[in-house]
Design a protein around this motif. Structure first.
Motif, PDB file in Angstrom:
ATOM      1  N   GLU A 419       0.846  -1.190   0.000  1.00 37.53           N
ATOM      2  CA  GLU A 419       0.000   0.000   0.000  1.00 37.53           C
ATOM      3  C   GLU A 419       0.884   1.243   0.000  1.00 37.53           C
ATOM      4  O   GLU A 419       1.989   1.220   0.543  1.00 37.53           O
ATOM      5  CB  GLU A 419      -0.914   0.015   1.246  1.00 37.53           C
ATOM      6  CG  GLU A 419      -1.949  -1.087   1.226  1.00 37.53           C
ATOM      7  CD  GLU A 419      -2.690  -1.246   2.558  1.00 37.53           C
ATOM      8  OE1 GLU A 419      -3.421  -2.247   2.686  1.00 37.53           O
ATOM      9  OE2 GLU A 419      -2.530  -0.392   3.457  1.00 37.53           O
ATOM     10  N   ASN A 420       0.401   2.314  -0.594  1.00 39.99           N
ATOM     11  CA  ASN A 420       1.125   3.604  -0.627  1.00 39.99           C
ATOM     12  C   ASN A 420       2.411   3.564  -1.454  1.00 39.99           C
ATOM     13  O   ASN A 420       3.251   4.448  -1.325  1.00 39.99           O
ATOM     14  CB  ASN A 420       1.504   4.082   0.785  1.00 39.99           C
ATOM     15  CG  ASN A 420       0.305   4.482   1.597  1.00 39.99           C
ATOM     16  OD1 ASN A 420      -0.716   4.867   1.045  1.00 39.99           O
ATOM     17  ND2 ASN A 420       0.423   4.377   2.903  1.00 39.99           N
ATOM     18  N   THR A 421       2.579   2.536  -2.282  1.00 43.21           N
ATOM     19  CA  THR A 421       3.857   2.436  -2.988  1.00 43.21           C
ATOM     20  C   THR A 421       3.759   2.866  -4.447  1.00 43.21           C
ATOM     21  O   THR A 421       4.771   2.990  -5.122  1.00 43.21           O
ATOM     22  CB  THR A 421       4.415   1.001  -2.941  1.00 43.21           C
ATOM     23  OG1 THR A 421       3.357   0.113  -3.301  1.00 43.21           O
ATOM     24  CG2 THR A 421       4.922   0.636  -1.576  1.00 43.21           C
ATOM     25  N   ASP A 422       2.522   3.108  -4.931  1.00 46.01           N
ATOM     26  CA  ASP A 422       2.390   3.426  -6.353  1.00 46.01           C
ATOM     27  C   ASP A 422       2.882   4.831  -6.668  1.00 46.01           C
ATOM     28  O   ASP A 422       3.257   5.134  -7.785  1.00 46.01           O
ATOM     29  CB  ASP A 422       0.922   3.257  -6.794  1.00 46.01           C
ATOM     30  CG  ASP A 422      -0.042   4.013  -5.885  1.00 46.01           C
ATOM     31  OD1 ASP A 422       0.291   4.182  -4.685  1.00 46.01           O
ATOM     32  OD2 ASP A 422      -1.105   4.440  -6.354  1.00 46.01           O
ATOM     33  N   ASP A 423       2.915   5.711  -5.654  1.00 44.60           N
ATOM     34  CA  ASP A 423       3.256   7.101  -5.889  1.00 44.60           C
ATOM     35  C   ASP A 423       4.114   7.586  -4.716  1.00 44.60           C
ATOM     36  O   ASP A 423       3.679   7.506  -3.572  1.00 44.60           O
ATOM     37  CB  ASP A 423       1.944   7.902  -5.978  1.00 44.60           C
ATOM     38  CG  ASP A 423       2.185   9.395  -6.090  1.00 44.60           C
ATOM     39  OD1 ASP A 423       3.359   9.821  -6.149  1.00 44.60           O
ATOM     40  OD2 ASP A 423       1.198  10.140  -6.119  1.00 44.60           O
ATOM     41  N   PRO A 424       5.345   8.075  -5.005  1.00 44.81           N
ATOM     42  CA  PRO A 424       6.217   8.490  -3.889  1.00 44.81           C
ATOM     43  C   PRO A 424       5.549   9.524  -2.973  1.00 44.81           C
ATOM     44  O   PRO A 424       5.738   9.488  -1.756  1.00 44.81           O
ATOM     45  CB  PRO A 424       7.438   9.093  -4.587  1.00 44.81           C
ATOM     46  CG  PRO A 424       7.397   8.689  -6.004  1.00 44.81           C
ATOM     47  CD  PRO A 424       6.009   8.230  -6.309  1.00 44.81           C
ATOM     48  N   ILE A 425       4.753  10.413  -3.542  1.00 45.77           N
ATOM     49  CA  ILE A 425       4.172  11.493  -2.729  1.00 45.77           C
ATOM     50  C   ILE A 425       3.191  10.939  -1.699  1.00 45.77           C
ATOM     51  O   ILE A 425       3.090  11.435  -0.580  1.00 45.77           O
ATOM     52  CB  ILE A 425       3.514  12.548  -3.650  1.00 45.77           C
ATOM     53  CG1 ILE A 425       4.615  13.251  -4.458  1.00 45.77           C
ATOM     54  CG2 ILE A 425       2.736  13.583  -2.842  1.00 45.77           C
ATOM     55  CD1 ILE A 425       4.125  14.066  -5.623  1.00 45.77           C
ATOM     56  N   LYS A 426       2.487   9.870  -2.065  1.00 51.88           N
ATOM     57  CA  LYS A 426       1.558   9.242  -1.126  1.00 51.88           C
ATOM     58  C   LYS A 426       2.307   8.750   0.114  1.00 51.88           C
ATOM     59  O   LYS A 426       1.838   8.875   1.238  1.00 51.88           O
ATOM     60  CB  LYS A 426       0.867   8.053  -1.813  1.00 51.88           C
ATOM     61  CG  LYS A 426      -0.636   8.087  -1.711  1.00 51.88           C
ATOM     62  CD  LYS A 426      -1.237   7.221  -2.786  1.00 51.88           C
ATOM     63  CE  LYS A 426      -2.125   6.149  -2.222  1.00 51.88           C
ATOM     64  NZ  LYS A 426      -2.596   5.242  -3.294  1.00 51.88           N
ATOM     65  N   MET A 427       3.484   8.181  -0.126  1.00 49.75           N
ATOM     66  CA  MET A 427       4.312   7.724   0.990  1.00 49.75           C
ATOM     67  C   MET A 427       4.793   8.927   1.816  1.00 49.75           C
ATOM     68  O   MET A 427       4.801   8.885   3.038  1.00 49.75           O
ATOM     69  CB  MET A 427       5.504   6.931   0.447  1.00 49.75           C
ATOM     70  CG  MET A 427       6.304   6.191   1.497  1.00 49.75           C
ATOM     71  SD  MET A 427       5.373   4.870   2.285  1.00 49.75           S
ATOM     72  CE  MET A 427       5.735   3.492   1.191  1.00 49.75           C
ATOM     73  N   TYR A 428       5.157  10.008   1.136  1.00 50.66           N
ATOM     74  CA  TYR A 428       5.661  11.185   1.845  1.00 50.66           C
ATOM     75  C   TYR A 428       4.615  11.750   2.809  1.00 50.66           C
ATOM     76  O   TYR A 428       4.957  12.334   3.833  1.00 50.66           O
ATOM     77  CB  TYR A 428       6.081  12.287   0.855  1.00 50.66           C
ATOM     78  CG  TYR A 428       7.209  11.920  -0.103  1.00 50.66           C
ATOM     79  CD1 TYR A 428       7.950  10.752   0.068  1.00 50.66           C
ATOM     80  CD2 TYR A 428       7.544  12.744  -1.171  1.00 50.66           C
ATOM     81  CE1 TYR A 428       8.970  10.415  -0.809  1.00 50.66           C
ATOM     82  CE2 TYR A 428       8.570  12.418  -2.043  1.00 50.66           C
ATOM     83  CZ  TYR A 428       9.273  11.249  -1.874  1.00 50.66           C
ATOM     84  OH  TYR A 428      10.287  10.931  -2.738  1.00 50.66           O
TER      85      TYR A 428
END
Lengths: 497, 98
Positions: A419-428
């Motif tokens: 989860e949260n790995t498709d887009d770096p900003i989501k992880m940020y």
């Protein structure tokens, strides 16, 4: 009681009265690591032999009447702290095989006070991440699991994921971490334990593998607020080897945990109410404020108007500093070297760094290189430093009205791998509540305060004035007392797996 | 500001990170995603604001100066112990002068 169930304060008392020896206490933790860490992967390097030897030396010191404040307390050390003679990887292939010829000041301080080191804890590569999944040594399993989906592999948070998981699973009584944007507080919250990033300058950065030098701070993890206070007192202190380390006395933080919060003014920043925050996080925040009100504190609405710019500011400042700090990994002086037959020096650098750094680290180095490059410096880096000054000013103005600030620690409970790995900003976005304290240089404490509907821990964060960790500990301990957080992770020492 | 492929290659070269041709497009998209997101800072009025350069909270004393003394040295063996390649008391590197 199983020795791995001790708090640090409790273990210190039991050791002092001879109810247990340091060797027995360390052996219990070594066995817990042996039993559990194949699944959890909290340690990159385990040092059971050195730990037992250190524990025996500790018992000998105690017999001679030379016991230090942490005498015989077994800890996990984030593998970002250089430890003399013990491999230090920073979670990266590029430091593979690196054996520091020197000791970080923080770990030297802990050894001076009698602590025993069990090994080096897993982390996101160069402390860049919020899931521990960027580690070259594999992810870390959060010892907690979802009630309705116990098979889902949850992350422990990051970057200090191994440290947090080790303490939560009772494989260590406490651990060191570092926090550049939330790397202590977010994993503490995800793993249901306490963790504090102290004021910038409170702990020496000497011997800690550098990520972003104006943001990095060391701090402790433990299962109680008081235990964090005990560890921080040993870790902190002025160090001539770090010019940014603060030359000021280190207070008795543990004593502050017993202070009343009566009459304290607690700020509630309206900008921390985000769209899309799960209702259980909102509820917990309101509950935390209610607990403090009942304990005699006054709740005050405040505004920190530049909050929404904190993450983009961070993602300029931190990569810029990282691109400079990580320039030293060149395949020449230590760690990995990758070259082809006939490689010239430049090709050696480029191949080594492409092979040695993982994707997230390469991404951040490139962002940092770009924002510092000729023609873009003013538009990005200088602009970010100015916005950073405004974020710090927001806090300075708030301190005229309040003594501490209460916020959620994270915008969600622990998420699952993938989860949260498709887009770096989501992880940020994981660091949305924590990153402001790094930018402003302020102390921030995460304290476990409740569970989400899946039975996962949630934390609250207390932010304080510069060098006023004592008030932060007092407020954190008041929340801890009111919350009575007793829930336990599914995977922990002493429970058949 | 959006990076073209030439700029992506130039940034990778400045960072001394080998970037195979087949990865350029993916890296370009990732970097542009992040740069697009941080672009929002341009909306902040920072007229007359002094940049905050370090991490020390405001109002806290500046960095101290120390005596200009040699505090270290004579540990070449310790320093070379981690070298991937060494020649005598030096780090080994590929030939740089013809």
């Amino acid at each position: 009681m199983h020795p791995t169930e001790f708090t640090i304060a409790g273990a210190a008392a039991a050791l002092a009265e001879g109810a247990i020896s340091a060797e027995e206490l360390t052996r219990a933790h070594v066995e817990a690591i042996e039993a559990l860490d194949g699944r959890i992967n909290a340690f990159i390097t385990r040092t059971p032999e050195q730990a037992l030897e250190a524990a025996r030396a500790s018992d000998a010191r105690r017999r001679r009447g030379e016991a230090g404040p942490l005498e015989g307390i077994p800890l996990a050390i984030k593998d970002l702290f250089c430890t003399e003679g013990v491999q230090t990887t920073a979670g990266s292939r590029i430091l593979g095989g690196f054996i520091p010829p020197y000791e970080s000041t923080v770990t030297a301080n802990l050894r001076r006070d009698g602590a025993v080191f069990l090994g080096k804890a897993n982390l996101d590569e160069f402390a860049m991440g919020s899931s521990n999944l960027t580690s070259a040594y594999g992810g870390v399993l959060n010892p907690w699991s979802r009630r309705n989906d116990p098979e889902a592999r949850l992350v422990p948070g990051g970057s200090s994921g191994g440290s947090a998981a080790a303490v939560a699973a009772r494989m260590a009584l406490g651990a060191t971490g570092t926090d550049t944007g939330g790397s202590i507080r977010q994993p503490a919250a995800f793993c249901g334990i306490a963790g504090i990033k102290p004021t910038y300058g409170r702990c020496s950065r000497y011997g800690i593998v550098a990520f972003a030098s104006s943001l990095d701070q060391a701090g402790p993890f433990a299962r109680t607020v008081e235990d964090c206070a005990i560890l921080l007192r040993s870790m902190a202190g002025h160090d001539p080897k770090d010019s940014t380390s603060a030359d000021r006395p280190v207070p008795d933080f543990a004593a502050a945990c017993g202070r009343s919060v009566k009459g304290l003014r607690i700020g509630v920043p309206k900008e921390y109410r985000l769209d899309g925050t799960p209702p259980e996080i909102e509820r917990l925040w309101r509950q935390g404020l209610e607990w403090l009100r009942e304990a005699g504190a006054e709740i005050v609405d405040i505004s920190l108007p530049h909050t929404k710019y904190a993450l983009p500011t961070y993602y300029i400042v931190a990569p810029a500093e990282a691109s400079s700090n990580l320039a030293r990994y060149d395949g020449v002086r230590f760690g990995l070297r990758v070259a082809e037959k006939g490689s010239d020096l430049r090709d050696l650098y480029e191949r080594t760094r492409a092979a040695g750094f993982g994707a997230e680290v390469r991404r951040r180095i490139m962002i940092g290189t770009y924002v510092l490059s000729a023609g873009y410096y003013d538009a990005y880096y200088l602009k970010a430093q100015k916005v950073r000054a405004l974020i710090a000013r927001d806090f300075r103005e708030a301190w005229a009205k309040v003594d501490a600030i209460l916020t959620p620690a994270t915008p969600s409970a622990a998420f699952a791998e993938g989860e949260n790995t498709d887009d770096p900003i989501k992880m940020y976005l994981n660091d949305v509540f924590t990153v402001t304290a790094n930018l402003a240089g302020l102390p921030g404490l995460a304290v476990p305060a409740g569970l989400d509907p899946q039975g996962l821990p949630l934390g609250l964060q207390v932010i304080g004035r510069p060098f006023d960790e004592e008030t932060v500990f007092a407020v954190g301990a008041a929340i801890e007392r009111a919350a009575g957080f007793k829930a336990l992770p599914a995977i922990r020492a002493g429970v058949p797996g | 500001m959006s990076l073209d492929t030439a700029t992506v290659r130039r940034v990778a070269a400045l960072a001394r990170i080998r970037l195979p041709e087949e990865e350029v497009a993916r890296v370009q998209a990732e970097l542009n995603g992040i740069l697009g997101w941080i672009e929002q800072l341009q909306a902040v009025d920072t007229e007359g604001v002094e940049p905050m350069a370090g991490g020390t909270p405001e109002g806290i004393a500046a960095m101290p100066m120390r005596e200009d003394l040699v505090t270290d040295g004579g540990i070449a063996e310790k320093i070379l112990a981690n070298a991937p390649d060494r020649e005598g008391a030096y780090f080994g590197v590929p030939k740089v002068v013809e």
